[in-house]
Motif scaffolding. Structure first.
Motif, mmCIF file in Angstrom:
data_model
loop_
_atom_site.group_PDB
_atom_site.id
_atom_site.type_symbol
_atom_site.label_atom_id
_atom_site.label_comp_id
_atom_site.label_asym_id
_atom_site.label_seq_id
_atom_site.Cartn_x
_atom_site.Cartn_y
_atom_site.Cartn_z
ATOM 1 N N PRO A 30 25.511 -25.287 4.215
ATOM 2 C CA PRO A 30 25.818 -26.305 5.248
ATOM 3 C C PRO A 30 26.839 -27.352 4.296
ATOM 4 C CG PRO A 30 23.392 -26.067 5.107
ATOM 5 C CD PRO A 30 24.226 -25.253 3.830
ATOM 6 N N VAL A 31 27.871 -27.437 5.067
ATOM 7 C CA VAL A 31 28.952 -28.580 5.064
ATOM 8 C C VAL A 31 28.384 -30.001 4.401
ATOM 9 C CG1 VAL A 31 30.818 -30.044 5.588
ATOM 10 C CG2 VAL A 31 30.600 -27.620 6.286
ATOM 11 N N GLY A 32 27.174 -30.340 5.149
ATOM 12 C CA GLY A 32 26.491 -31.594 4.616
ATOM 13 C C GLY A 32 25.879 -31.765 3.331
ATOM 14 N N ARG A 33 25.617 -30.310 2.935
ATOM 15 C CA ARG A 33 25.108 -30.185 1.637
ATOM 16 C C ARG A 33 26.222 -30.336 0.481
ATOM 17 N NH1 ARG A 33 21.735 -24.768 0.404
ATOM 18 N NH2 ARG A 33 20.443 -25.840 2.194
ATOM 19 N N ILE A 34 27.458 -29.862 0.777
ATOM 20 C CA ILE A 34 28.312 -29.956 -0.308
ATOM 21 C C ILE A 34 28.900 -31.443 -0.062
ATOM 22 C CG2 ILE A 34 30.501 -28.802 -0.748
ATOM 23 C CD1 ILE A 34 29.708 -26.342 1.068
ATOM 24 N N LEU A 35 29.021 -31.801 1.048
ATOM 25 C CA LEU A 35 29.560 -33.461 1.263
ATOM 26 C C LEU A 35 28.716 -34.131 0.170
ATOM 27 C CD1 LEU A 35 30.676 -33.743 4.802
ATOM 28 C CD2 LEU A 35 32.189 -33.364 2.773
ATOM 29 N N ASN A 36 27.366 -33.967 0.349
ATOM 30 C CA ASN A 36 26.461 -34.956 -0.399
ATOM 31 C C ASN A 36 26.791 -34.725 -2.024
ATOM 32 O OD1 ASN A 36 24.185 -36.498 -0.913
ATOM 33 N ND2 ASN A 36 22.889 -34.746 -1.067
ATOM 34 N N LEU A 44 17.656 -37.100 18.591
ATOM 35 C CA LEU A 44 17.543 -38.325 17.986
ATOM 36 C C LEU A 44 15.928 -38.359 16.920
ATOM 37 C CD1 LEU A 44 18.799 -40.691 20.679
ATOM 38 C CD2 LEU A 44 19.370 -40.964 18.407
ATOM 39 N N LEU A 45 15.221 -37.545 17.873
ATOM 40 C CA LEU A 45 13.827 -37.393 17.326
ATOM 41 C C LEU A 45 13.842 -36.758 16.044
ATOM 42 C CD1 LEU A 45 11.972 -36.784 20.429
ATOM 43 C CD2 LEU A 45 11.765 -38.803 19.272
ATOM 44 N N GLN A 46 15.011 -35.761 15.898
ATOM 45 C CA GLN A 46 14.944 -34.756 14.759
ATOM 46 C C GLN A 46 15.633 -35.685 13.816
ATOM 47 O OE1 GLN A 46 17.347 -31.396 15.651
ATOM 48 N NE2 GLN A 46 15.606 -30.226 16.689
ATOM 49 N N ASN A 47 16.376 -36.424 14.036
ATOM 50 C CA ASN A 47 17.183 -37.337 12.921
ATOM 51 C C ASN A 47 16.195 -38.147 12.496
ATOM 52 O OD1 ASN A 47 19.808 -37.927 12.011
ATOM 53 N ND2 ASN A 47 19.115 -40.063 12.624
ATOM 54 N N MET A 48 15.176 -38.841 13.419
ATOM 55 C CA MET A 48 14.218 -39.658 12.980
ATOM 56 C C MET A 48 13.199 -39.081 11.909
ATOM 57 S SD MET A 48 12.870 -42.257 16.032
ATOM 58 C CE MET A 48 12.919 -40.968 17.318
ATOM 59 N N ALA A 92 23.319 -33.265 6.886
ATOM 60 C CA ALA A 92 24.096 -31.771 7.557
ATOM 61 C C ALA A 92 23.750 -32.199 8.785
ATOM 62 C CB ALA A 92 23.102 -30.510 7.014
ATOM 63 N N HIS A 93 22.374 -32.543 9.368
ATOM 64 C CA HIS A 93 22.324 -32.821 10.800
ATOM 65 C C HIS A 93 23.279 -33.686 11.290
ATOM 66 C CE1 HIS A 93 19.537 -33.187 14.389
ATOM 67 N NE2 HIS A 93 19.723 -34.480 14.274
ATOM 68 N N PHE A 94 23.509 -34.815 10.691
ATOM 69 C CA PHE A 94 24.520 -35.842 11.149
ATOM 70 C C PHE A 94 25.873 -35.104 11.519
ATOM 71 C CE2 PHE A 94 27.038 -39.881 10.520
ATOM 72 C CZ PHE A 94 26.586 -40.409 11.857
ATOM 73 N N ASN A 95 26.231 -34.286 10.418
ATOM 74 C CA ASN A 95 27.412 -33.633 10.513
ATOM 75 C C ASN A 95 27.510 -32.604 11.620
ATOM 76 O OD1 ASN A 95 30.238 -33.361 8.993
ATOM 77 N ND2 ASN A 95 29.378 -31.161 8.971
ATOM 78 N N GLU A 96 26.345 -32.065 11.819
ATOM 79 C CA GLU A 96 26.258 -30.964 13.130
ATOM 80 C C GLU A 96 26.050 -31.688 14.276
ATOM 81 O OE1 GLU A 96 23.833 -26.998 13.093
ATOM 82 O OE2 GLU A 96 22.571 -28.816 13.764
ATOM 83 N N SER A 97 25.795 -32.644 14.388
ATOM 84 C CA SER A 97 25.631 -33.563 15.615
ATOM 85 C C SER A 97 26.865 -33.913 15.934
ATOM 86 C CB SER A 97 24.641 -34.644 15.420
ATOM 87 O OG SER A 97 23.358 -34.146 15.329
ATOM 88 N N LEU A 98 27.838 -34.600 15.126
ATOM 89 C CA LEU A 98 29.270 -34.836 15.330
ATOM 90 C C LEU A 98 30.047 -33.808 15.980
ATOM 91 C CD1 LEU A 98 29.656 -37.339 12.384
ATOM 92 C CD2 LEU A 98 29.491 -37.890 14.748
ATOM 93 N N ASN A 99 29.863 -32.670 15.434
ATOM 94 C CA ASN A 99 30.810 -31.478 15.715
ATOM 95 C C ASN A 99 30.470 -30.916 17.013
ATOM 96 O OD1 ASN A 99 32.742 -30.828 13.347
ATOM 97 N ND2 ASN A 99 30.549 -30.667 11.964
ATOM 98 N N GLY A 100 28.986 -31.113 17.530
ATOM 99 C CA GLY A 100 28.860 -30.690 18.769
ATOM 100 C C GLY A 100 28.733 -32.137 19.861
ATOM 101 N N LEU A 101 29.167 -32.850 19.575
ATOM 102 C CA LEU A 101 28.794 -34.016 20.432
ATOM 103 C C LEU A 101 28.935 -34.023 21.882
ATOM 104 C CD1 LEU A 101 27.935 -36.980 19.764
ATOM 105 C CD2 LEU A 101 30.432 -37.556 19.391
#
Length: 1447
Positions: A925-931, A1035-1039, A1012-1021
């Protein structure tokens, strides 16, 4: 209570971490307390904030105040504990003074301690013990307050992201991810340490009182030193704050570039642009390091002043006491003064670091304020459907907390409930949320004007800027009704007019945002429930913007919008979650049980059949264990493991399964083959969804117009024509009639779509069922897909782990390997560079010991009658000067070496990541690389070297203490106690280190899913906001992910407190035993020796704790080096250049291709995708590649570029074996237009020519050749075209000033090329992005052009012009085109039909058509319903070729 005070409750968790046979997982840790959870704190924080996040804060103080309100009870309790923890050390200081004074004044033969002295001896033990208990409680409370604050902020940032209008400002994914990660962590650390700011002052007051009591006026010299260095602190930390803000900005810029590179890595590889983007990242990193270097140079000065000021204060006090006042120092005065000065040292050491954290937190809060102040999308025109209202009502009955998520009407619900939390109010409020009444249109736009820009809600009489979609009494002006004249509404409107009152208000009109040039103007539209509305128009005309207006994704500058009922949406560029296919389709419905009832199972089966996914699922089960189902296969991030057609069909299935009232479909037929498009339209849109309101944007006019109830033609930012298709066909000079005429004589033939009775779409009631009782035709040939389970351009859908694609992030086990330290040492410049820094770090404790010994000797000399200002004073002054110089040199070399290592490791990681095979990106996942590039690089920038040097320095401290104690006469018996303490401390350290390193690794890995969840959400906003319950679920998944991250961090901190408490207890034992030894040997111990023994014995375990903590901190800090080192060892593609085997300079000169026995497969699948392909492509020949989805079409194009390396066979281009040359040599010589059009932030010119190889005139000519010049000129003032993809890639954001931009965009070619594209090319429609990618390919003037469905998203007229360009201007090049539209390749020289990875047919189009039923290509053409026009064009092309040969 005793378990809390003694920290025994954490021992079982330590035992889990110390288990060498098992890695610590989140499931092994106890769950957070409810009041520590993200759900509780985010809900409370939103309640406290109210609507404050919509307002601009004049600085971060107000947000601090809101956080204080959230955590007030625990914050106050932690403050009290902090105060107690700071004052308990004075018990030991007072006890030492009393004991030493007793030794000085007592009879050496028969000392007789009184009650106070005995109490002081007891204080030597109980003082450190009480300090240990209070420190544990205080730290634990602080950390709990900190994670609560971070959880609330992270959820608020995520909530804002789901609501924010990405079109209104320059919002980038990298910036927002940094807010979620770096900035919230800055606040976390500041909150956990904020008590240290104020508690220093009462501590300072007590220390001053003590100094005045012990040493008198001499302490004023220390005050003079403090006043002298105060300007350095004030000016230095002010400058530090400004540099810190600049560093954050530079980091944002770097992360934005890296994020774009990772999202566009395929086009970068295909076009051989790795070196250029590596240079761009390196340039951004160099700018960041330049600012960081200035910051660290300033930090050298501040640290030197900070750490050496207490030594200067002690020196000034003692010199004043002896040389100026002529008084002698005794042991009680000297050592008590030093202990009190140590409190100054602690205060002065802690305060700047806390100040640094506060400055960073203030900068981060300022950024959050700016982010929270950004405008949100306007969604209040979306009426909440009854089912969702009932669901919210049930949730509200279960809790008294107002909802903190939701859109549109749910926001009104939350506001109503805040005023009256009673159940009656809930019920009455929810009762308002209903579908449109009978006769009301499902969709209505009146006098609508829309613009991509600032989307602050427009002012309107009702206060929310839109017409209330639930209000029954509102009327429309008669003129508007006439303009909207829809025959299907006549009867319903007549009935509605009778029901309306005569005193209704006029429709509201927007008054704000008038300065924005509209992208859609004067839109009038009404759609009755159950209608199928087809929206046609040229590329860039505003079709996607019309859907965006209905979704609230575009600013409404005038008029009203209403959408009644729940919505489902398919974007032009399909968005997929990194989850299984089934989870993508269900999209949160029935997550616990995918098929809870037979009815739902039947519903799911009908959806996948209607969306032509049955055969794909069957293929995916091959080679899998029994019971595995194809839809359990995992989709890679952003759908990269699916072909474009598969992504689009999954997105359509997701929408169909949602059972919504209104369907907004943005060109879902463009990415699939012609026969599949017919199946989707016939089986899904017209049959499965026939009772639904459907707005279909499409270029497939011939396929769709016969079944449309209403046609809308969009051009030049407005609706130019609308009405029933039968009427529009008869309208002379009408846009729709001309559009049909341009398609050819067969465009409106009755044979296009022979639907079964009942398949005809038409008005339905909103309550009619989604599915009828007709059996699904799973064997329909049109729906069958001979899928191979691969993405044509990625990896197979399947994976070795039974469908799982993305692997869990790898975590090392056990202690850090020496190889990790070697990686860092090499990056620092080798062992020589580290040796200098190490020697300086060792010098700190050694010089400190020398200073103590010289002070002791000076006091003894004065006791023996020597002058106070004798040689002993000068030796002590010299030692202090060396100590200051050592500090300055140590941190200067330390920071310089650290920056070198950070630069080397970042560059190496970026190089290895960008040169990694594409298959690695599919499962990472891109989020993992960005981390790794964000958190881990920041740790290396700031912490790695400092942690290592601190450990080296701290290791010598207990050795120095032991040596000092052993050198004192008569104190060697204490070695027995020290040995016991050492064994106990090492046992504690062993348990701690094993657990801490596992918890730290867990802490690092659990953050990646959150990002990664945050990044994915922004791409599918856009998709998330379109579906009524998707945002709530995300939102619940993010929590849950926030809780996992906080859980790991909280228990990591708790592990540190567990160790600290036990070592502090050992310190209390050593101090008490030393006091006991002094009591028993009072007659033979000198006061100075006793003072030195008490100082070092009490500090022995403190030094041990510092060493252990430093070792753990170093290991945990080097966990980032370990993670970066993993990416520095990634597998790599073939070399970019092979110097010994370069291709000829003018290669390819003709474009001849010879493919010999080519077999290609993916790493994770043993089955080849292409099987033994052998064919020749003569020079300057055009080849069209067709076949069903998954046949291997795009895989062939990737094999030609060696994105996929062949298992067998070879490919020769102009007699050069492409397998024997460098990848850059190959890919730079081939022009490619990919299926997924990826663009980058920057100007149009940069996207076409990133390396300045062409002139402006050449670039401008390429734009004209692909028909983009006029499209860009008529874009809105911000240079934004109409349409959009998904999330940030589809977000329309302004890049230039409005009015001046119009003039610049319309004057010169240079100004046109200077139009700025936003992240991912988001301010262009997908069709326009495809055209720009085509222009980029044409600009290369290569003899070999590969196009993968390059014009799928453009209108037929533009497509025809582009095909004409290909015929005329690329006649001297070899063109290979993968196509779904057969009309785009029927005039080509040859057609290659692929079937299951093999060549089924390969001949000229007319010859294949002449074969009739025996030809696969003939069947494909027949299924389009346009056989005659295709045959005619093929014959004309063949005739033209014959004439050229004869000529």
């Amino acid at each position: 209570m005793y378990q809390i005070l003694l920290f025994w409750w954490f021992t079982p968790i330590m035992d889990v971490g110390a288990n060498k046979d098992k890695q610590v997982e989140v499931e092994d840790l106890p769950p957070l307390m409810w009041r520590d959870s993200a759900a509780f704190n985010s809900g409370e924080f939103v309640r406290i904030m109210g609507r404050a996040e919509d307002k601009d804060f004049s600085g971060p103080r107000r947000l601090w105040f809101k956080l204080w309100r959230l955590t007030a009870p625990w914050f106050i309790a932690s403050g009290v504990a902090q105060l107690f923890a700071f004052f308990t050390p004075y018990i030991q200081i007072v006890s030492v003074n009393i004991v030493l004074s007793w030794l000085e004044h007592s009879n050496s033969d028969h000392p007789s301690p009184n009650f106070v002295v005995k109490l002081a001896f007891g204080g030597l033990f109980f003082g450190p013990f009480l300090s240990a208990c209070s420190s544990v409680v205080q730290n634990q409370l602080n950390q709990r307050v900190a994670i609560r604050a971070r959880a609330a902020l992270q959820q608020l940032i995520y909530r804002k992201a789901l609501r924010m209008d990405l079109n209104a400002q320059d919002s980038k994914i990298g910036e927002i991810v940094n807010l979620m990660s770096v900035d919230t962590n800055n606040v976390l650390y500041a909150v956990s340490q904020i008590h240290l700011v104020w508690v220093v002052f009462p501590q300072f007051a007590v220390a001053v009182f003590g100094l005045n009591f012990v040493i008198g006026k001499a302490w004023l010299a220390a005050l003079v030193v403090m006043v002298a260095v105060l300007p350095v602190y004030v000016l230095g930390f002010g400058r530090f704050q400004r540099l810190q803000v600049e560093v954050l900005k530079k980091k944002d810029a770097r992360m934005d570039i890296i994020s774009e590179v990772l999202h566009g890595v395929r086009i970068i590889k295909i076009c051989a642009m790795e070196n250029g983007f590596l240079g761009k990242v390196a340039e951004a990193r160099a700018e960041e390091l330049s600012v960081l270097r200035r910051l660290l140079n300033l930090l050298v000065v501040l640290i030197t002043v900070m750490f050496t000021t207490p030594s200067l204060m002690i020196l000034a006090t003692f010199v004043t006491q002896t040389a100026l006042l002529g008084r002698r120092l005794n042991a009680s005065t000297g050592f008590t003064t030093m202990s009190l000065m140590e409190q100054f040292r602690a205060s002065l050491t802690i305060l700047p670091w806390v100040g640094q954290q506060l400055f960073m937190a203030l900068a981060s809060l300022k950024r959050m304020n700016s982010y929270l102040s950004r405008s949100e999308v306007d969604r209040k025109h979306r009426a909440l459907p009854e089912a969702v209202a009932e669901r919210l009502n049930a949730a509200l009955q279960a809790t008294a907390t107002a909802p903190y998520f939701g859109w549109g009407a749910t926001d009104d619900l939350a506001e109503d409930l805040e005023g009256d939390p009673t159940s009656e109010n809930r019920l009455s409020t929810v009762a308002k949320l209903r579908r449109s009444p009978r006769g009301e249109p499902a969709i209505r736009i009146i006098n609508g004007s829309f613009s991509w820009g600032n989307s602050s809600p427009a002012a309107a009489p009702n206060g929310d800027g839109v017409k209330d979609a639930n209000a029954r009494g509102a009327e429309n002006p008669a003129a508007d009704e006439e303009a909207l004249r829809n025959p299907l509404l006549d009867a319903a409107e007549k009935e509605e007019e009778e029901e309306k009152s005569d005193g209704g208000e006029d429709a509201e009109t927007s008054t704000s945002s008038q300065d924005l040039a509209p992208v859609l103007s004067d839109v009038q539209l009404q759609v009755l429930p159950g209608q199928l509305v087809c929206v046609y128009g040229v590329t860039g005309g505003g079709k996607s913007s019309l859907l965006a207006a209905l979704l609230g994704e575009i600013t409404r500058t005038a008029g009203t919008v209403e959408v009644h009922g729940s919505c489902a949406f398919t974007p032009q560029k399909a968005w997929s979650q990194n989850a299984t296919i089934r989870e993508n389709i269900l999209f949160g419905y029935h997550e616990a049980e995918p098929y809870p009832t037979a009815e739902e199972a039947s519903k799911y089966a009908q959806v996948i059949e209607a969306c032509a996914l049955v055969k794909d699922f069957e293929e995916l089960t091959r080679g899998k264990p029994p019971g595995f189902q194809g839809d359990q296969t995992e989709i890679g991030e952003k759908g990269i493991t699916l072909s474009g057609g598969q992504q689009q069909r999954v997105a359509l299935a997701r929408a169909a399964y949602a059972d919504a009232d209104v369907y907004l479909l943005d060109d879902p037929l463009s990415a699939v083959d012609a026969h599949v498009a017919k199946h989707l339209f016939e089986k899904c849109i017209c049959k499965l969804l026939r009772s639904k309101t459907r707005v279909l944007v499409t270029h497939q006019v011939a396929l769709t117009e016969k079944q449309a109830d209403w046609v809308v033609v969009v051009a030049d930012g407005g609706i130019v024509e609308q009405g029933p298709p039968a009427e529009l066909k008869l309208k002379e000079g009408g846009a729709f009639r001309e559009m049909l005429a341009s398609l050819g004589p067969g465009a409106s033939s009755e044979e296009h779509l022979p639907l079964s009775p009942g398949g005809r779409s038409g008005p339905r009631t909103p309550t009619s069922p989604l599915y009828d009782d007709e059996p699904s035709d799973g064997s329909d040939e049109d729906g069958g897909q001979a899928a191979t389970g691969t993405k044509e351009g990625g990896r197979p859908l399947s994976s070795a782990a039974e469908g799982a694609l993305v692997e869990d992030e790898e975590r090392q086990r056990g202690a850090l390997k020496w190889e990790v330290f070697e990686i860092y040492i090499r990056a620092c410049g080798g062992y020589g560079s580290i040796a200098w820094v190490t020697l300086l770090a060792i010098g700190t404790p050694v010089i400190g010991l020398v200073s103590y010994l010289l002070l002791t000797q000076w006091i003894n000399d004065m006791d023996q009658g020597e002058n106070p200002d004798g040689s002993g004073m000068w030796w002590y002054i010299g030692a202090t000067a060396c100590y200051i110089l050592n500090f300055a040199l140590r941190f200067t070399f330390q920071f310089r070496t650290s920056l070198r290592a950070s630069r080397v490791l970042h560059g190496a990681m970026m190089e290895r990541v960008l040169r990694a095979p594409t298959g690695w990106f599919d499962k990472t996942p891109v989020g993992r690389i960005l981390n790794r590039f964000s958190s881990d690089i920041q740790a290396i920038d700031r912490q790695a070297m400092g942690n290592m040097m601190t450990f080296i320095s701290c290791v010598f401290m207990p050795l120095v203490a032991a040596f000092t104690i052993g050198s004192l006469p008569g104190f060697y018996y204490l070695y027995i106690v020290l040995f016991f303490v050492l064994v106990s401390a090492l046992n504690t350290a062993w348990r701690y280190l094993r657990s801490a390193r596992e918890l730290k690794r867990l802490d690092s890995t659990v953050k990646s899913p959150l990002y990664a969840h945050f990044n994915e959400s922004l791409n599918g906003l856009t998709t998330l906001r379109a579906f009524d319950t998707a945002a709530e679920r995300f939102l619940l998944q993010n929590m849950a992910k926030i809780d996992n991250a906080n859980m790991a961090e909280l228990y990591l901190w708790a592990a540190q407190r567990w160790m600290a408490f036990r070592l502090n207890c050992l310190s209390a034992l050593v101090s008490g035993m030393t006091g006991l030894f002094i009591y028993l040997t009072a007659g033979s111990v000198s006061p100075a020796g006793a003072g030195l023994a008490l100082s070092f014995c009490s500090q022995f375990t403190s030094y041990m704790m510092a060493a252990i903590s430093a070792e753990a901190t170093m290991e945990m800090g080097f966990n980032s080096v370990e993670r970066v080192g993993e990416y520095c060892e990634l597998p790599q593609e073939a070399p970019p250049r092979i110097p010994e085997n370069p291709p000829p300079p003018d290669w390819p000169s003709a474009g001849q291709i010879q493919v010999q026995g080519l077999t290609v497969r993916y790493d994770s699948s043993p089955r080849p995708v292409l099987r033994n392909l052998t064919f020749d492509v003569p020079a300057r020949t055009s080849i069209g590649v067709v076949g069903r989805t998954g046949a291997g079409k795009s895989t062939l194009s990737l094999a030609l570029l060696r994105i996929l390396e062949p298992v067998a066979g070879r490919v020769l281009i102009d007699q050069v074996d492409i397998g024997k040359i460098g990848l850059d040599d190959l890919r730079s010589a081939v022009a490619v237009v990919p299926q997924d059009p990826i663009l980058f932030t920057g100007t149009v010119r940069f996207n076409l020519d990133p390396f300045d190889m062409f002139s402006d005139a050449e670039i401008y000519a390429a734009l004209r050749r692909v028909q983009l010049e006029d499209i860009l000129r008529r874009s809105n003032p911000e240079g934004e075209a109409q349409g959009g993809g998904e999330g940030p890639e589809g977000a329309m954001k302004s890049s230039e000033d409005q009015a001046p931009a119009v003039e610049r965009a319309s004057n010169t070619p240079q100004d046109l090329l200077s139009i700025t594209l936003t992240e991912g090319g988001g301010n262009l429609s997908v069709g326009e992005r495809q055209l720009l990618c085509l222009a980029r390919a044409l600009l290369r003037s290569s003899k070999l052009l590969v196009m993968d469905e390059a014009t799928a998203n453009v209108d037929p007229e533009t497509d025809a012009k582009i095909q004409q360009v290909i015929r005329q201007e690329l006649s001297n090049a070899t063109v290979i085109t993968v196509a779904h539209r057969l009309g785009t390749i029927v005039f080509y020289d040859k057609i290659m039909v692929l079937k299951a990875g093999e060549i089924a047919e390969y001949d000229s189009p007319i010859e294949l058509l002449r074969q009739g039923e025996e030809s696969e290509f003939y069947h494909m053409c027949r299924k389009t319903g346009d056989m005659e026009s295709l045959r005619a064009e093929a014959e004309a092309a063949e005739q033209l070729r014959l004439e050229r040969r004869r000529g």
